[in-house]
Design an enzyme around this catalytic site. Sequence first.
Site, PDB file in Angstrom:
ATOM      1  N   ASP A 170      17.544 -28.578 -17.279  1.00 35.32           N
ATOM      2  CA  ASP A 170      18.726 -27.716 -17.357  1.00 35.32           C
ATOM      3  C   ASP A 170      19.470 -27.726 -16.021  1.00 35.32           C
ATOM      4  OD1 ASP A 170      20.522 -25.874 -18.391  1.00 35.32           O
ATOM      5  OD2 ASP A 170      18.974 -24.525 -19.139  1.00 35.32           O
ATOM      6  N   ASP A 229      24.827 -23.745 -26.274  1.00 38.01           N
ATOM      7  CA  ASP A 229      24.008 -22.538 -26.431  1.00 38.01           C
ATOM      8  C   ASP A 229      24.418 -21.751 -27.663  1.00 38.01           C
ATOM      9  OD1 ASP A 229      22.346 -22.912 -24.285  1.00 38.01           O
ATOM     10  OD2 ASP A 229      23.522 -21.696 -22.902  1.00 38.01           O
TER      11      ASP A 229
HETATM   12  C1  GLA Z   1      20.585 -22.286 -20.338  1.00 38.43           C
HETATM   13  C2  GLA Z   1      20.247 -23.156 -21.514  1.00 38.43           C
HETATM   14  C3  GLA Z   1      19.482 -22.352 -22.538  1.00 38.43           C
HETATM   15  C4  GLA Z   1      18.236 -21.771 -21.911  1.00 38.43           C
HETATM   16  C5  GLA Z   1      18.603 -20.955 -20.693  1.00 38.43           C
HETATM   17  C6  GLA Z   1      17.354 -20.519 -19.958  1.00 38.43           C
HETATM   18  O1  GLA Z   1      21.513 -21.305 -20.677  1.00 38.43           O
HETATM   19  O2  GLA Z   1      21.396 -23.717 -22.067  1.00 38.43           O
HETATM   20  O3  GLA Z   1      19.144 -23.146 -23.651  1.00 38.43           O
HETATM   21  O4  GLA Z   1      17.369 -22.819 -21.578  1.00 38.43           O
HETATM   22  O5  GLA Z   1      19.406 -21.699 -19.794  1.00 38.43           O
HETATM   23  O6  GLA Z   1      17.639 -19.775 -18.818  1.00 38.43           O
END
Ligand code: GLA
Length: 718
Positions: free
Chosen positions: A457, A526
């Site tokens: 990420d 997301d």
């Molecule tokens: C980001 C990612 C999510 C999750 C969060 C965790 O927003 O896109 O899928 O992994 O971080 O903090």
Amino acid sequence: MPITPVAERTWAAVTPASTYLFGVETGADAGTDVRVVQWYWGPRLPEAALAEAARFPIPRQETGFLDPRDVDELLPVDGGRRWGVPSLQAVYEGGVRSVELSYVEAVTGPGEIELVLRDEAYGLRVGLHVRCAEDTDVVERWVTVANEGAAPVRFGRLDSGSWVLPERPAHRCTGVFGAWGRETQLQRTGLPVGETTFTSRTGTTGHRANPWIMIDAGDATEESGEVWTVALAWSGSWRLTAQHRSEGDVAVTCGSGHDGPHAHLAPGERLRTPSALGLYADGGYGAASRAWHAYTRGHVLPAPDEERPVLYNSWEATGFDVSEAGQLELAARAAGLGAELFVVDDGWFGTRDRDSRGLGDWWPSPGRFPDGLTRLFDGVRALGMVPGLWVEPEMVNPDSDLYRARPDWVLHHPGRRRDTMRNQLVLNFARTDVREWAIGWLDGLVGEYHLAYLKWDMNRSFSQAGWPEAGERADMLWIEHTDGVHAVMDELRRRRPGLRIESCSGGGGRVDLAVLRRTDLVWTSDNTDARDRQTIQHGFSYLYPAGTMSAWVTDSPNPHTRRRVPLRYRFHVAMAGILGIGGNLTAWSAEELAEAAGLVAAYKAIRPVVQHGRLYRLAGTPGLTASAVQYVLDDRVVVLAYNPFTLDGRPPRRLRLAGLDPEAVYEVVTSEAATTAPVGSRWHGRTLTAHGLILPSWLPNGPDYRSELLELRRVGTP
Ligand code: GLA
């Protein structure tokens, strides 16, 4: 031979369906102001025609205020009589600008050529590279610059190349814009006279745009028409400018970096730009997308032939509330549904029980996992799944042991604030010590827990992006951070060949053809609301194949949008890519779990066709009207059809398929249309494509959110 010499200083990149013709213009002042021009880009020319297409340049206008035709060049420089968008802008010692290139030589290799140019007065060597392969219409181009002079050179713009669009009565462009939770929104508009720029200044590929464009003459459809498309393979800041000049010419130049920072080349140094990829397709947007998908599978992805497992990810279920017992409870349910990969998301490490601390401290949380993660992952394996973990290697919370020890490792300018976003700062991956630290702990983690999968990420944009130790080359961090991320991923894969990586950046903020060279799939958004996802997935599909598109089924009402969508619809939307499950399974009823298990099994049955097949966007506006996507692999045809809202009989009502052999006969093997397309019924390919089938989900006056899965198999010719 994909690159053929055509005439003196003229070459053609010949692909299965296109020709890209270029050469060094041998004009009067070609010695000191060389122009490497694109002669032609379009449908494949017969070999005998190549030379004639390069015969008559459009005459240059050198009087009055008329521009010379620098728009035709492969790399228009900022120099001499040129006033268009420069692809190369150099500043030499003493502030000297105005690049003057002369031609040195052409260096050919299998399927590629480098045209070597040189700015003699300052010793700047510029290589224009063109490469193509036998099995794709994508032409790859990049630029190398080498400082063979005695003083540093700075670059305001250092693009990978400019692509000229042929003359047509009109030009229209297609691309995507977006935001967090709303990535890859398709946008199609006439190309205004002027300069249209799509860019990211965030240090990442970004949510706001994605580095590609498609241009057509205003007449292309999903199924027909000529489309010229350019994509940049780069995961950092970038800029793509479509220039439509008042004279009518259109060209697209693109490269890494945004306006402001200057790349820097010390004497003796050289730099390779990312690749810019050009593709001509006749057959509409659909054909252009399928050509990109085939290229991505054939020339970009590290392991394209594997089937991606059905994943369970705990993020939406637990947030930061990660515990061994809670994860094992979810794991048991996920395994019961048929999940094959169990990924523990954020919250497993350091003091990370909220977003304000712990990032950078990549060891199991002493409070939550005092004995490490072995017991949890053994449990996951005992349930028949392989384990994966979330990591965010480029980030640090100021409240972390790492930051307390290495505050100098983050991007920063002396005497400036260090603004946080989501309470975090960016580690400078341009630094070799930071890269070594990252590869050390990542490799250790994967080795210790035998991880099959990492979700990598990257949750914030750059700000105060300084690198004090680097002095005058500090701006290079915009390039070298991204190089560093790529290098760490590459090294990790080299050491751990079985490891698979998902690229994520606050959802779909790092989706590009460079990250896909070292990852296997990307987190699309997301936003897991099925209806919103349809729009996002539609835009995503223009460039990237379904076999890279991570898509989860989550809870209803959706935690982000509060929208209620039936489980089947949520599954059918996620089944259009790589199916994952991200809901709180402990709250799902026995009926929901049973239905979900059936849908996971149905997905596994069609998985090779969805992940490896050719994609056809069949009809409608996904997420707003009845729509369908179709996949074809060998003899198998899979259709996912959707209807979010009852439309009182507005078309489309019949589903016309695409990409079938019109002479062949197809048999329905999976269907919910008991009366109109029952299992076992046989249809001619021509009937299916020209007339179509009636599907229950598309009939008017039913409930909202109907969806269905249809599968046919080619059974031969009549
Ligand atoms: C980001 C990612 C999510 C999750 C969060 C965790 O927003 O896109 O899928 O992994 O971080 O903090």
